[in-house]
Write an enzyme that holds these catalytic residues in place. Structure first.
Site, PDB file in Angstrom:
ATOM      1  N   SER A  24       5.394 -12.141  -1.988  1.00 13.30           N
ATOM      2  CA  SER A  24       4.977 -11.776  -0.628  1.00 13.30           C
ATOM      3  C   SER A  24       5.051 -12.971   0.314  1.00 13.30           C
ATOM      4  O   SER A  24       5.463 -12.842   1.472  1.00 13.30           O
ATOM      5  CB  SER A  24       3.554 -11.222  -0.659  1.00 13.30           C
ATOM      6  OG  SER A  24       3.538  -9.999  -1.363  1.00 13.30           O
ATOM      7  N   ARG A  28       7.839 -13.471   3.429  1.00  8.26           N
ATOM      8  CA  ARG A  28       7.333 -13.719   4.791  1.00  8.26           C
ATOM      9  C   ARG A  28       7.865 -15.046   5.322  1.00  8.26           C
ATOM     10  O   ARG A  28       8.291 -15.155   6.473  1.00  8.26           O
ATOM     11  CB  ARG A  28       5.801 -13.754   4.792  1.00  8.26           C
ATOM     12  CG  ARG A  28       5.171 -12.374   4.740  1.00  8.26           C
ATOM     13  CD  ARG A  28       3.682 -12.465   4.424  1.00  8.26           C
ATOM     14  NE  ARG A  28       3.028 -11.173   4.520  1.00  8.26           N
ATOM     15  CZ  ARG A  28       3.164 -10.175   3.645  1.00  8.26           C
ATOM     16  NH1 ARG A  28       3.966 -10.317   2.601  1.00  8.26           N
ATOM     17  NH2 ARG A  28       2.507  -9.042   3.812  1.00  8.26           N
ATOM     18  N   GLY A  96      10.391  -3.424  -1.241  1.00  6.57           N
ATOM     19  CA  GLY A  96       9.697  -2.854  -0.085  1.00  6.57           C
ATOM     20  C   GLY A  96       9.593  -3.852   1.056  1.00  6.57           C
ATOM     21  O   GLY A  96       9.794  -3.502   2.227  1.00  6.57           O
ATOM     22  N   ASP A 314      -1.682  -3.759  -6.471  1.00  3.71           N
ATOM     23  CA  ASP A 314      -0.658  -4.188  -7.442  1.00  3.71           C
ATOM     24  C   ASP A 314      -1.297  -4.526  -8.794  1.00  3.71           C
ATOM     25  O   ASP A 314      -0.592  -4.752  -9.780  1.00  3.71           O
ATOM     26  CB  ASP A 314       0.131  -5.406  -6.929  1.00  3.71           C
ATOM     27  CG  ASP A 314       1.124  -5.029  -5.829  1.00  3.71           C
ATOM     28  OD1 ASP A 314       1.234  -3.830  -5.505  1.00  3.71           O
ATOM     29  OD2 ASP A 314       1.781  -5.940  -5.287  1.00  3.71           O
TER      30      ASP A 314
HETATM   31  O1  S3P Z   1       3.205  -7.040   2.220  1.00  7.44           O
HETATM   32  C1  S3P Z   1       3.416  -7.293   1.034  1.00  7.44           C
HETATM   33  O2  S3P Z   1       3.945  -8.366   0.660  1.00  7.44           O
HETATM   34  C2  S3P Z   1       3.013  -6.311   0.010  1.00  7.44           C
HETATM   35  C3  S3P Z   1       2.122  -5.308   0.339  1.00  7.44           C
HETATM   36  C4  S3P Z   1       1.681  -4.298  -0.649  1.00  7.44           C
HETATM   37  O3  S3P Z   1       2.377  -3.097  -0.398  1.00  7.44           O
HETATM   38  P1  S3P Z   1       1.781  -1.878   0.482  1.00  7.44           P
HETATM   39  O4  S3P Z   1       1.368  -2.417   1.786  1.00  7.44           O
HETATM   40  O5  S3P Z   1       2.951  -0.958   0.534  1.00  7.44           O
HETATM   41  O6  S3P Z   1       0.614  -1.311  -0.292  1.00  7.44           O
HETATM   42  C5  S3P Z   1       1.973  -4.731  -2.078  1.00  7.44           C
HETATM   43  O7  S3P Z   1       1.793  -3.643  -2.944  1.00  7.44           O
HETATM   44  C6  S3P Z   1       3.378  -5.263  -2.219  1.00  7.44           C
HETATM   45  O8  S3P Z   1       3.646  -5.675  -3.542  1.00  7.44           O
HETATM   46  C7  S3P Z   1       3.581  -6.464  -1.335  1.00  7.44           C
HETATM   47  C1  PEP Z   2       4.716  -2.730  -4.693  1.00 10.08           C
HETATM   48  C2  PEP Z   2       5.465  -3.774  -4.993  1.00 10.08           C
HETATM   49  O1  PEP Z   2       6.593  -4.139  -4.354  1.00 10.08           O
HETATM   50  P1  PEP Z   2       7.241  -3.780  -2.948  1.00 10.08           P
HETATM   51  O2  PEP Z   2       7.274  -5.077  -2.202  1.00 10.08           O
HETATM   52  O3  PEP Z   2       8.606  -3.278  -3.285  1.00 10.08           O
HETATM   53  O4  PEP Z   2       6.392  -2.753  -2.262  1.00 10.08           O
HETATM   54  C3  PEP Z   2       5.080  -4.667  -6.108  1.00 10.08           C
HETATM   55  O5  PEP Z   2       5.656  -5.766  -6.218  1.00 10.08           O
HETATM   56  O6  PEP Z   2       4.217  -4.311  -6.902  1.00 10.08           O
END
Ligand code: S3P
Ligand code: PEP
Length: 426
Positions: A24, A28, A96, A314
């Site tokens: 994350s 960013r 994501g 997570d």
């Molecule tokens: O912003 C991020 O880096 C993340 C936010 C979370 O997702 P959600 O906001 O979809 O719950 C988390 O589950 C993901 O692994 C990373």
């Molecule tokens: C939800 C996850 O990933 P994403 O950044 O694809 O949402 C994760 O890493 O558990």
């Protein structure tokens, strides 16, 4: 399909481990460094599918990037808000963060940008972010189902202004908008409509923005203001170890009644998932912190827990995978949003625990796991790295557990099993 057999450990573990950089934070930092004017260097950056797709997208958008995986370092020559490429065909895999952050980024570019991902990515929510972009003058052309990938974004005129955004399925669309907002034509206010899930990640976003020189004001609860004209500054920036990925190693101490030290990760982390340490404490573990490490010692017997994991979702799989070893039930609440991740995670955890003979109840937004004996089985992982990483920990206590498709950990932790087995050898 490949499998990995997990050797049960009939002794308490005693190990010190290092965990690669946070996904994350890496993604960013890549985004804000790309928007800064000048050269940034990221140390202890993550090299995995999610960050590699992200870096590749930036490169295709004309942002020069030098990857040094041997030094865990990335250099980025930020373009001050300009997107040099006028056309790009971008692929985000199952990331994501890349899907949401890159979709927002290209709104600032004067060109046409096509985005796509793996089949599951085409089912993950994008629509709330795209609606905000569309209401600010950006057009989006959907090649499949409306509001889902694949689509083409025609960027160029992100106006800023006052937006309402739903964030009950994911927080990442809010993080994406926050990070591009300083480059809008006018000040931006984003008002979250209804529930905001995974709030800790929004805090992380604001912290990263501040670290690179941009301020976000929370003018009332879940209403964020970003003044236009602020600019990210290039930085030499060190990424923390990934707290979510550290959870499996701490869990190994918890279930074996042993001790695991994770280097360079402390409770001062900006990652919400550092709260795993509190979860383990409530289950009977001891947590000891040094200047640059944290150590967990497991009890003779773990206790059950009833916990709201909305903010730390997570970790649901990590907790689910060790829950049968507790002395009383484990209830995990308020996590409906994990049905939209790499797989439907509530259903995947319930299915795999049942495969192991565990009694589990499944509800729309929660699950309840009963303590009890486990019968070994081959665990399905559903292209979800966290299924593989979490259930490997279960295998430390029960001989005969096998993890299917262990390569899926490449999403955030390509050498997970190498480090996991090294931990067992110490
Ligand atoms: O912003 C991020 O880096 C993340 C936010 C979370 O997702 P959600 O906001 O979809 O719950 C988390 O589950 C993901 O692994 C990373
Ligand atoms: C939800 C996850 O990933 P994403 O950044 O694809 O949402 C994760 O890493 O558990």
């Amino acid at each position: 399909m490949d499998t990995i057999a997990i050797p049960a450990l009939n002794r308490p573990i005693d190990a010190t481990v290092e965990i690669p950089g946070s996904k994350s934070i890496t993604n960013r930092a890549l985004l804000v460094a790309a928007l800064a004017q000048g050269d940034s260097i990221l140390e202890n950056a993550l090299f995995s599918e999610d960050s590699n797709y992200f870096a590749k997208c930036l490169e295709q958008l004309g942002i020069p990037i030098t990857l040094n995986p041997d030094q865990a370092q990335i250099q980025i020559a930020g373009k001050g808000g300009e997107i040099p490429a006028k056309q790009a065909d971008l692929f985000v895999g199952l990331a994501g963060t890349a899907a949401r952050f890159i979709s927002a980024l290209v709104a600032l570019g004067n060109g046409e940008y096509r985005l796509d991902g793996v089949p599951r990515m085409r089912e993950r929510p994008m629509g709330d972010l795209l609606k905000v972009l569309q209401s600010s003058g950006i057009s989006v052309n959907f090649q499949g189902n409306a509001d889902f990938m694949p689509y083409t974004i025609y960027g160029g005129q992100f106006s800023g202004g006052h937006f309402r955004l739903k964030a009950n399925q994911t927080s990442q669309q809010l993080s994406a908008l926050l990070m591009i907002a300083p480059y809008a034509q006018q000040d931006t206010i984003i008002e979250v409509e209804g529930t905001l899930v995974s709030q800790s990640y929004v805090k992380m976003t604001c912290k990263l923005m501040a670290d690179f020189g941009v301020q976000v004001d929370e003018i009332s609860e879940n209403q964020f203001q970003i003044k236009a004209g602020q600019r990210y500054q290039p930085r030499h920036y060190t990424i923390e170890p990934d707290a979510s990925n550290a959870s499996y190693f701490f869990a190994a101490a918890a279930v074996t009644g042993g001790r695991v030290r994770v280097k360079y990760l402390t409770k001062q982390s900006c990652q919400g998932d550092i709260l795993w340490l509190n979860v383990l404490e409530q289950m009977g573990c001891q947590v000891r912190e040094g200047d640059d490490y944290t150590e967990v010692t497991g009890p003779d017997q773990l206790q059950g827990i009833d916990i709201d994991m909305n903010d730390i979702s997570d970790l649901v799989q990590t907790l689910g995978a060790i829950a049968p070893f507790a002395s009383s039930p484990v209830t995990i609440r308020n996590v409906e949003h994990i049905r939209y991740k790499e797989t439907d995670r509530i259903h995947a955890v319930v299915t795999e625990l049942r495969r192991l003979g565990v009694r589990v109840e499944e509800f729309a937004d929660r699950l309840k796991i009963e303590p009890g004996p486990i019968t070994p089985a081959a665990i399905e992982t559903y292209h979800d790295h966290r299924m593989a990483m979490a259930f490997a920990v279960t295998g430390l206590k029960v001989p005969g557990i096998v993890i299917k498709d262990p390569g899926c950990t490449a999403k955030t932790f390509p050498d997970y099993f190498t480090r996991f087995f090294k931990m067992l050898e110490q």
